[in-house]
Design an enzyme around this catalytic site. Sequence first.
Site, PDB file in Angstrom:
ATOM      1  N   ARG A  82      -0.270 -12.530  -3.414  1.00  0.00           N
ATOM      2  CA  ARG A  82       0.900 -12.543  -4.281  1.00  0.00           C
ATOM      3  C   ARG A  82       1.980 -13.481  -3.751  1.00  0.00           C
ATOM      4  O   ARG A  82       2.736 -14.076  -4.491  1.00  0.00           O
ATOM      5  CB  ARG A  82       1.453 -11.117  -4.380  1.00  0.00           C
ATOM      6  CG  ARG A  82       2.602 -11.000  -5.344  1.00  0.00           C
ATOM      7  CD  ARG A  82       3.444  -9.795  -5.020  1.00  0.00           C
ATOM      8  NE  ARG A  82       2.782  -8.545  -5.327  1.00  0.00           N
ATOM      9  CZ  ARG A  82       3.266  -7.370  -4.930  1.00  0.00           C
ATOM     10  NH1 ARG A  82       4.373  -7.302  -4.238  1.00  0.00           N
ATOM     11  NH2 ARG A  82       2.631  -6.273  -5.221  1.00  0.00           N
ATOM     12  N   TYR A  83       2.068 -13.547  -2.430  1.00  0.00           N
ATOM     13  CA  TYR A  83       3.071 -14.396  -1.797  1.00  0.00           C
ATOM     14  C   TYR A  83       2.369 -15.628  -1.222  1.00  0.00           C
ATOM     15  O   TYR A  83       1.197 -15.548  -0.850  1.00  0.00           O
ATOM     16  CB  TYR A  83       3.766 -13.625  -0.671  1.00  0.00           C
ATOM     17  CG  TYR A  83       4.515 -12.401  -1.134  1.00  0.00           C
ATOM     18  CD1 TYR A  83       5.649 -12.523  -1.930  1.00  0.00           C
ATOM     19  CD2 TYR A  83       4.092 -11.127  -0.766  1.00  0.00           C
ATOM     20  CE1 TYR A  83       6.341 -11.389  -2.352  1.00  0.00           C
ATOM     21  CE2 TYR A  83       4.785  -9.997  -1.185  1.00  0.00           C
ATOM     22  CZ  TYR A  83       5.901 -10.134  -1.977  1.00  0.00           C
ATOM     23  OH  TYR A  83       6.595  -9.025  -2.392  1.00  0.00           O
ATOM     24  N   ASP A  89       9.139  -2.420  -5.412  1.00  0.00           N
ATOM     25  CA  ASP A  89       8.061  -3.368  -5.682  1.00  0.00           C
ATOM     26  C   ASP A  89       7.994  -3.436  -7.205  1.00  0.00           C
ATOM     27  O   ASP A  89       7.582  -2.470  -7.855  1.00  0.00           O
ATOM     28  CB  ASP A  89       6.743  -2.862  -5.068  1.00  0.00           C
ATOM     29  CG  ASP A  89       5.889  -4.002  -4.576  1.00  0.00           C
ATOM     30  OD1 ASP A  89       6.006  -5.112  -5.151  1.00  0.00           O
ATOM     31  OD2 ASP A  89       5.092  -3.804  -3.653  1.00  0.00           O
ATOM     32  N   CYS A 105       0.362   8.198  -3.607  1.00  0.00           N
ATOM     33  CA  CYS A 105      -0.169   6.874  -3.261  1.00  0.00           C
ATOM     34  C   CYS A 105      -0.121   5.882  -4.428  1.00  0.00           C
ATOM     35  O   CYS A 105      -0.501   6.199  -5.555  1.00  0.00           O
ATOM     36  CB  CYS A 105      -1.610   7.024  -2.802  1.00  0.00           C
ATOM     37  SG  CYS A 105      -2.353   5.458  -2.334  1.00  0.00           S
ATOM     38  N   CYS A 129      -9.084   7.233   3.099  1.00  0.00           N
ATOM     39  CA  CYS A 129      -8.032   7.547   4.072  1.00  0.00           C
ATOM     40  C   CYS A 129      -8.376   8.872   4.736  1.00  0.00           C
ATOM     41  O   CYS A 129      -9.178   9.638   4.218  1.00  0.00           O
ATOM     42  CB  CYS A 129      -6.686   7.680   3.370  1.00  0.00           C
ATOM     43  SG  CYS A 129      -6.189   6.154   2.566  1.00  0.00           S
ATOM     44  N   CYS A 132      -2.503  10.972   0.254  1.00  0.00           N
ATOM     45  CA  CYS A 132      -1.124  11.226  -0.118  1.00  0.00           C
ATOM     46  C   CYS A 132      -1.059  11.328  -1.634  1.00  0.00           C
ATOM     47  O   CYS A 132      -1.589  10.463  -2.337  1.00  0.00           O
ATOM     48  CB  CYS A 132      -0.220  10.091   0.355  1.00  0.00           C
ATOM     49  SG  CYS A 132      -0.482   9.644   2.078  1.00  0.00           S
ATOM     50  N   ARG A 185      -1.996   3.299  -4.751  1.00  0.00           N
ATOM     51  CA  ARG A 185      -3.365   2.932  -5.160  1.00  0.00           C
ATOM     52  C   ARG A 185      -4.182   4.170  -5.503  1.00  0.00           C
ATOM     53  O   ARG A 185      -5.391   4.227  -5.307  1.00  0.00           O
ATOM     54  CB  ARG A 185      -4.056   2.106  -4.067  1.00  0.00           C
ATOM     55  CG  ARG A 185      -3.352   0.814  -3.845  1.00  0.00           C
ATOM     56  CD  ARG A 185      -4.134  -0.214  -3.053  1.00  0.00           C
ATOM     57  NE  ARG A 185      -3.185  -1.249  -2.679  1.00  0.00           N
ATOM     58  CZ  ARG A 185      -2.702  -1.411  -1.453  1.00  0.00           C
ATOM     59  NH1 ARG A 185      -3.133  -0.667  -0.462  1.00  0.00           N
ATOM     60  NH2 ARG A 185      -1.795  -2.342  -1.223  1.00  0.00           N
ATOM     61  N   LYS A 223       8.410  -7.582  -4.078  1.00  0.00           N
ATOM     62  CA  LYS A 223       9.386  -6.623  -3.569  1.00  0.00           C
ATOM     63  C   LYS A 223      10.779  -7.223  -3.636  1.00  0.00           C
ATOM     64  O   LYS A 223      10.959  -8.384  -3.274  1.00  0.00           O
ATOM     65  CB  LYS A 223       9.050  -6.287  -2.116  1.00  0.00           C
ATOM     66  CG  LYS A 223       7.682  -5.617  -1.936  1.00  0.00           C
ATOM     67  CD  LYS A 223       7.414  -5.364  -0.459  1.00  0.00           C
ATOM     68  CE  LYS A 223       6.093  -4.663  -0.201  1.00  0.00           C
ATOM     69  NZ  LYS A 223       4.923  -5.547  -0.433  1.00  0.00           N
ATOM     70  N   ARG A 267       1.118 -15.101   2.831  1.00  0.00           N
ATOM     71  CA  ARG A 267       0.494 -13.892   3.378  1.00  0.00           C
ATOM     72  C   ARG A 267      -0.348 -13.207   2.314  1.00  0.00           C
ATOM     73  O   ARG A 267      -0.009 -13.213   1.141  1.00  0.00           O
ATOM     74  CB  ARG A 267       1.533 -12.933   3.960  1.00  0.00           C
ATOM     75  CG  ARG A 267       2.652 -12.477   3.041  1.00  0.00           C
ATOM     76  CD  ARG A 267       3.854 -12.085   3.910  1.00  0.00           C
ATOM     77  NE  ARG A 267       4.931 -11.406   3.210  1.00  0.00           N
ATOM     78  CZ  ARG A 267       5.834 -12.026   2.459  1.00  0.00           C
ATOM     79  NH1 ARG A 267       5.754 -13.322   2.210  1.00  0.00           N
ATOM     80  NH2 ARG A 267       6.831 -11.334   1.919  1.00  0.00           N
ATOM     81  N   ASP A 310       6.749   3.688  -6.592  1.00  0.00           N
ATOM     82  CA  ASP A 310       6.219   2.843  -7.659  1.00  0.00           C
ATOM     83  C   ASP A 310       5.988   3.668  -8.926  1.00  0.00           C
ATOM     84  O   ASP A 310       5.986   4.892  -8.878  1.00  0.00           O
ATOM     85  CB  ASP A 310       4.892   2.213  -7.204  1.00  0.00           C
ATOM     86  CG  ASP A 310       5.102   1.182  -6.106  1.00  0.00           C
ATOM     87  OD1 ASP A 310       6.151   0.506  -6.128  1.00  0.00           O
ATOM     88  OD2 ASP A 310       4.225   1.060  -5.230  1.00  0.00           O
TER      89      ASP A 310
HETATM   90  C1  LIG Z   1       3.962  -5.781   0.371  1.00  0.00           C
HETATM   91  C2  LIG Z   1       3.045  -6.868   0.274  1.00  0.00           C
HETATM   92  C3  LIG Z   1       3.011  -7.877   1.237  1.00  0.00           C
HETATM   93  C4  LIG Z   1       3.924  -7.859   2.469  1.00  0.00           C
HETATM   94  O1  LIG Z   1       5.236  -8.079   2.119  1.00  0.00           O
HETATM   95  P1  LIG Z   1       6.363  -8.081   3.258  1.00  0.00           P
HETATM   96  O2  LIG Z   1       7.635  -8.161   2.495  1.00  0.00           O
HETATM   97  O3  LIG Z   1       6.094  -9.266   4.111  1.00  0.00           O
HETATM   98  O4  LIG Z   1       6.223  -6.809   4.021  1.00  0.00           O
HETATM   99  C5  LIG Z   1       2.143  -8.917   1.069  1.00  0.00           C
HETATM  100  N1  LIG Z   1       1.322  -8.984  -0.004  1.00  0.00           N
HETATM  101  C6  LIG Z   1       1.324  -8.043  -0.948  1.00  0.00           C
HETATM  102  C7  LIG Z   1       0.421  -8.181  -2.100  1.00  0.00           C
HETATM  103  C8  LIG Z   1       2.185  -6.942  -0.845  1.00  0.00           C
HETATM  104  O5  LIG Z   1       2.181  -5.986  -1.783  1.00  0.00           O
HETATM  105  S1  SF4 Z   2      -0.319   6.080   0.863  1.00  0.00           S
HETATM  106 FE1  SF4 Z   2      -2.396   5.843  -0.078  1.00  0.00          FE
HETATM  107  S2  SF4 Z   2      -3.400   4.265   1.155  1.00  0.00           S
HETATM  108 FE2  SF4 Z   2      -1.639   5.019   2.375  1.00  0.00          FE
HETATM  109  S3  SF4 Z   2      -2.474   6.671   3.671  1.00  0.00           S
HETATM  110 FE3  SF4 Z   2      -1.654   7.627   1.814  1.00  0.00          FE
HETATM  111  S4  SF4 Z   2      -3.425   7.786   0.417  1.00  0.00           S
HETATM  112 FE4  SF4 Z   2      -3.962   6.294   2.006  1.00  0.00          FE
END
Ligand SMILES: *Cc1c(COP(=O)(O)O)cnc(C)c1O
Ligand code: SF4
Length: 345
Positions: free
Chosen positions: A90-91, A308, A110, A103, A107, A112, A315, A94, A271
């Site tokens: 996305r960025y 986000d 979560c 996991c 949670c 995802r 973010k 990174r 989210d």
């Molecule tokens: C959160 C996230 C990151 C890391 O973002 P930082 O602001 O550097 O912590 C990188 N890629 C994706 C897709 C993310 O959701």
């Molecule tokens: S937030 Fe989601 S990915 Fe992170 S530890 Fe909890 S269940 Fe696992």
Amino acid sequence: MELWQQQARESLTCTQTLADRFGLDSDALDRVVARYPMRITPYQLAMIRQADDPLGRQVIPDPLELADDSPLTDPLNEEQLSPVPNLVHRYPHRVLLLVAGSCFSYCRFCTRKRKVGCAQMKITMGEILKGIDYIAGHPEVNEVILSGGDPLTLSDTLLDDILARLSRIPHLQVVRVGSRAPVVLPQRITAGLCALLQRYQPLYFLTHFNHPRELTKETVEACQRLVASGVMVVNQTVLLRGVNDDADTLYRLFHSLFRLQIRPYYLHQMDLTCGTGHFRTRLEEGIAIMAQLRGPLSGLAVPHYIVDLPGGHGKVPVTPDYVQALGDHARLQAADGTLVDYPQR
Ligand SMILES: *Cc1c(COP(=O)(O)O)cnc(C)c1O
Ligand code: SF4
């Protein structure tokens, strides 16, 4: 088998046992678990006093998860931003590489939730290798964030293999590992793991404490082992209604982490993920909490409060300047200048 593997294997997945222990309705739990999996490590289970305490709420299934009819299962648009499976780019510099599909504990909040712990999130070594190839083929990428699921559910051998392959990519400079193991299975942070991580510096370990009660003798010692190995440990917290949505709780959490040399990095606004609405606070509440923390807390211990943005816009830090309150909506300015509507509860 290592001790942590034994304990992970003994995690609670049986709703009847949970219902008996906390006086809950097992049929109601089953209906939730039919849609979203449940798993609680023995260590974490032992820490829960009541189902609705700050630790119980994070992992005990709640019928409210099924009452949330948000249309968004993938609010961050991760599937669209995936050039190869399980890698999110996305960025510019990174990428997020999902290396594990499960996991230690699930949670309930979560992001995802749509796939973590589900059969569709089985991640193969073949897919991980494709992700690593993608990074190798993109010289602009200088940081990789290993996520999942929880990367520490992988064996040390597999983790070592992945980290070794990544370390051979010349343009990749920094590795980040996101894991909740220090909080939910502190026994996972073995001396062997610390020695392994130490070999791949600069490596940032991003953990996930949400409440001061999660800082116990065991979890503190796990963090101390990581810090002593020279790994930089940072923390993300999710702002959760009924768990940590008050300034006093967060003050104690962030100050305690700071004392342990763990830098509070992000405080996440929940989210818009389907099934998590009962945890979401209004943005104004988060802003008010941050304002209360600013003075009392060391500046080094104040995280960025971020949203986000839905749709994969990325973010953004939330400060009063970024928010235009519009009754049931707020309008936030994305980093690229776009104005994005954000529903309030
Ligand atoms: C959160 C996230 C990151 C890391 O973002 P930082 O602001 O550097 O912590 C990188 N890629 C994706 C897709 C993310 O959701
Ligand atoms: S937030 Fe989601 S990915 Fe992170 S530890 Fe909890 S269940 Fe696992």
